[in-house]
Design a protein around this motif. Structure first.
Motif, PDB file in Angstrom:
ATOM      1  N   THR A  37       0.735  -2.212  -4.688  1.00 53.80           N
ATOM      2  CA  THR A  37      -0.199  -2.785  -5.395  1.00 53.80           C
ATOM      3  C   THR A  37      -0.725  -1.730  -6.611  1.00 53.80           C
ATOM      4  O   THR A  37      -0.960  -0.570  -6.130  1.00 53.80           O
ATOM      5  CB  THR A  37      -1.456  -3.085  -4.572  1.00 53.80           C
ATOM      6  OG1 THR A  37      -0.753  -4.169  -3.529  1.00 53.80           O
ATOM      7  CG2 THR A  37      -2.634  -3.809  -5.537  1.00 53.80           C
ATOM      8  N   VAL A  38      -0.910  -2.172  -7.683  1.00 49.07           N
ATOM      9  CA  VAL A  38      -1.372  -1.092  -8.854  1.00 49.07           C
ATOM     10  C   VAL A  38      -2.546  -2.126  -9.670  1.00 49.07           C
ATOM     11  O   VAL A  38      -2.374  -3.139  -9.982  1.00 49.07           O
ATOM     12  CB  VAL A  38      -0.315  -0.801  -9.677  1.00 49.07           C
ATOM     13  CG1 VAL A  38       0.564  -1.961 -10.242  1.00 49.07           C
ATOM     14  CG2 VAL A  38      -0.824   0.288 -10.714  1.00 49.07           C
ATOM     15  N   CYS A  39      -3.514  -1.502  -9.902  1.00 52.23           N
ATOM     16  CA  CYS A  39      -4.790  -1.748 -10.724  1.00 52.23           C
ATOM     17  C   CYS A  39      -5.314  -0.932 -11.850  1.00 52.23           C
ATOM     18  O   CYS A  39      -4.998   0.126 -11.706  1.00 52.23           O
ATOM     19  CB  CYS A  39      -5.965  -2.106  -9.689  1.00 52.23           C
ATOM     20  SG  CYS A  39      -5.641  -3.227  -8.544  1.00 52.23           S
ATOM     21  N   THR A  94       0.684  -1.377   0.015  1.00 55.17           N
ATOM     22  CA  THR A  94      -0.065  -0.084   0.144  1.00 55.17           C
ATOM     23  C   THR A  94       0.792   1.296  -0.058  1.00 55.17           C
ATOM     24  O   THR A  94       2.120   1.084   0.349  1.00 55.17           O
ATOM     25  CB  THR A  94      -0.979  -0.071   1.186  1.00 55.17           C
ATOM     26  OG1 THR A  94      -0.010  -0.015   2.346  1.00 55.17           O
ATOM     27  CG2 THR A  94      -1.974  -1.103   1.194  1.00 55.17           C
ATOM     28  N   PRO A  95       0.337   2.332  -0.418  1.00 54.05           N
ATOM     29  CA  PRO A  95      -1.102   2.457  -0.935  1.00 54.05           C
ATOM     30  C   PRO A  95      -1.388   2.018  -2.309  1.00 54.05           C
ATOM     31  O   PRO A  95      -0.285   1.946  -3.052  1.00 54.05           O
ATOM     32  CB  PRO A  95      -1.178   4.125  -0.838  1.00 54.05           C
ATOM     33  CG  PRO A  95       0.202   4.532  -1.188  1.00 54.05           C
ATOM     34  CD  PRO A  95       1.265   3.892  -0.310  1.00 54.05           C
ATOM     35  N   VAL A  96      -2.485   1.473  -2.623  1.00 55.97           N
ATOM     36  CA  VAL A  96      -2.879   0.970  -3.869  1.00 55.97           C
ATOM     37  C   VAL A  96      -2.859   2.189  -4.718  1.00 55.97           C
ATOM     38  O   VAL A  96      -3.267   3.350  -4.497  1.00 55.97           O
ATOM     39  CB  VAL A  96      -4.299   0.229  -3.637  1.00 55.97           C
ATOM     40  CG1 VAL A  96      -4.644  -0.304  -5.132  1.00 55.97           C
ATOM     41  CG2 VAL A  96      -4.351  -0.981  -2.786  1.00 55.97           C
ATOM     42  N   VAL A  97      -2.556   1.971  -6.029  1.00 52.77           N
ATOM     43  CA  VAL A  97      -2.557   2.836  -7.284  1.00 52.77           C
ATOM     44  C   VAL A  97      -3.740   2.519  -8.184  1.00 52.77           C
ATOM     45  O   VAL A  97      -3.692   1.168  -8.700  1.00 52.77           O
ATOM     46  CB  VAL A  97      -1.214   3.056  -7.676  1.00 52.77           C
ATOM     47  CG1 VAL A  97      -1.418   3.818  -8.974  1.00 52.77           C
ATOM     48  CG2 VAL A  97      -0.010   3.466  -6.895  1.00 52.77           C
ATOM     49  N   ILE A  98      -4.508   3.324  -8.444  1.00 57.36           N
ATOM     50  CA  ILE A  98      -5.798   2.889  -9.629  1.00 57.36           C
ATOM     51  C   ILE A  98      -4.993   3.893 -10.860  1.00 57.36           C
ATOM     52  O   ILE A  98      -4.975   4.989 -10.591  1.00 57.36           O
ATOM     53  CB  ILE A  98      -6.812   3.346  -9.282  1.00 57.36           C
ATOM     54  CG1 ILE A  98      -7.403   2.367  -7.907  1.00 57.36           C
ATOM     55  CG2 ILE A  98      -7.981   3.402 -10.403  1.00 57.36           C
ATOM     56  CD1 ILE A  98      -7.956   0.926  -8.690  1.00 57.36           C
ATOM     57  N   ILE A 139       5.146   0.150 -11.582  1.00 61.54           N
ATOM     58  CA  ILE A 139       4.687   0.548 -10.182  1.00 61.54           C
ATOM     59  C   ILE A 139       4.255  -0.763  -9.217  1.00 61.54           C
ATOM     60  O   ILE A 139       4.484  -0.782  -8.022  1.00 61.54           O
ATOM     61  CB  ILE A 139       3.107   1.472 -10.527  1.00 61.54           C
ATOM     62  CG1 ILE A 139       3.510   2.409 -10.936  1.00 61.54           C
ATOM     63  CG2 ILE A 139       2.501   1.391  -8.901  1.00 61.54           C
ATOM     64  CD1 ILE A 139       2.176   3.292 -11.335  1.00 61.54           C
ATOM     65  N   SER A 140       4.070  -2.004 -10.041  1.00 64.61           N
ATOM     66  CA  SER A 140       3.949  -3.190  -9.163  1.00 64.61           C
ATOM     67  C   SER A 140       5.244  -3.694  -8.443  1.00 64.61           C
ATOM     68  O   SER A 140       5.145  -4.577  -7.747  1.00 64.61           O
ATOM     69  CB  SER A 140       3.457  -4.063 -10.231  1.00 64.61           C
ATOM     70  OG  SER A 140       4.524  -4.760 -11.059  1.00 64.61           O
TER      71      SER A 140
END
Length: 309
Positions: A128-130, A94-98, A123-124
């Protein structure tokens, strides 16, 4: 090749979300490449952290992610408000990235793919990246009716909940995707820890540019632009960490006056927050910004450092 300037802002007031058409800058950003099939699952959250300028609070939650279905194009899908939405998540932490794309049509919209693909992989490596397809795009279900920007933001919030992603998160948005991030931060501030705006649309550009937006953008997302404008409100984002990345060259034969006005609007995006930075990528066009994965990744790291600092 790349030049930039870090701007300090004064005051908090700014019209963030009023009259935010983007004309034909609402383009999709697939730049070659194909989705991969070795996709790890997303990071699931047991806690939600909300940050303000003065305090940090943690609230324990019991979010149960909904079942996902693996399909054969290299992404996964999850049900959100009765429709299947396509997504790909990589990495951990974290923080997650969108990552949020611009508007576009047909096969040119494919967020896992070529454009953001290199950024997704980069970024991965550290969190976490989505990336996901908004309704009607990529592998998500087709639209049954037209939507406004607020419908799209509600859709994204539903996706975050369905995947059980830890919040607040960092939103990265190109063009119209930047408007999605701005609106999410304004209407659901508990979900957003920071923004990276990649040659993002500006709240007032429909009034100030020579290319007015159409009332309904059409396929594949069917965004009611005129209705979106009429529903938007005047807000500011306080001290939210923001990084504005701006394309330094014109594209598709846009005239010099338009290009100059776009540059002015990009500088004004910085004033949405008292904690903003700005970088212009000389020689890079609007669509070319998706290939600037090094700069996007660096901007994400900068925003995360300000969140954690």
């Amino acid at each position: 090749m790349v030049s930039g300037d870090t701007l300090s802002t004064e005051g908090n007031g700014v019209r963030l979300l009023s009259r935010l058409a983007i004309g034909f800058l609402f383009v999709a950003a697939a730049c070659g490449g194909a989705p991969t099939s070795d996709l790890p699952t997303s990071t699931l959250a047991s806690t939600t952290t909300t940050q303000t300028s003065t305090t940090t609070t943690s609230t324990t939650t019991t979010t149960e992610p909904r079942p996902t279905t693996t399909v054969d194009r290299g992404y996964e899908t999850v049900e959100v408000a009765g429709s299947q939405m396509a997504y790909e998540c990589r990495g951990s932490g974290t923080p997650v990235v969108i990552l949020d794309n611009g508007l576009g049509g047909g096969d040119t919209y494919d967020p896992a793919w070529g454009g953001y693909g290199a950024t997704l992989r980069a970024i991965s490596e550290f969190t976490t990246v989505c990336v996901y397809g908004r309704g009607g795009a990529w592998g998500s279900d087709p639209r049954s009716e037209s939507v406004t920007v607020f419908d799209q933001v509600a859709e994204l919030a539903g996706l975050i909940q369905a995947l059980g992603l830890e919040t607040p998160l960092v939103h990265v948005g190109l063009s119209w995707g930047g408007i999605i991030g701005q609106t999410l931060a304004a209407t659901r501030p508990e979900l957003v820890a920071g923004l990276v705006l990649v040659d993002s649309s500006h709240p007032d550009q429909d009034e100030r540019l020579s290319q007015p937006a159409p009332a309904d953008y059409g396929q594949p997302e069917y965004v009611l632009l005129a209705s979106s404008f009429s529903e938007l409100e005047v807000v500011d984002l306080g001290s939210l960490p923001i990084y504005v990345l701006t394309a330094g060259s014109a594209w598709l034969g846009i005239d010099e006056v338009y290009t100059e006005a776009w540059g002015e609007l990009q500088h004004e995006l910085v004033s949405m927050s008292t904690d903003s930075k700005h970088l212009t990528l000389e020689g890079v066009s609007h669509l070319g910004m998706l290939r600037a994965f090094s700069e996007i990744t660096a901007a994400v790291l900068d925003v995360i450092s300000r969140i954690e600092g």
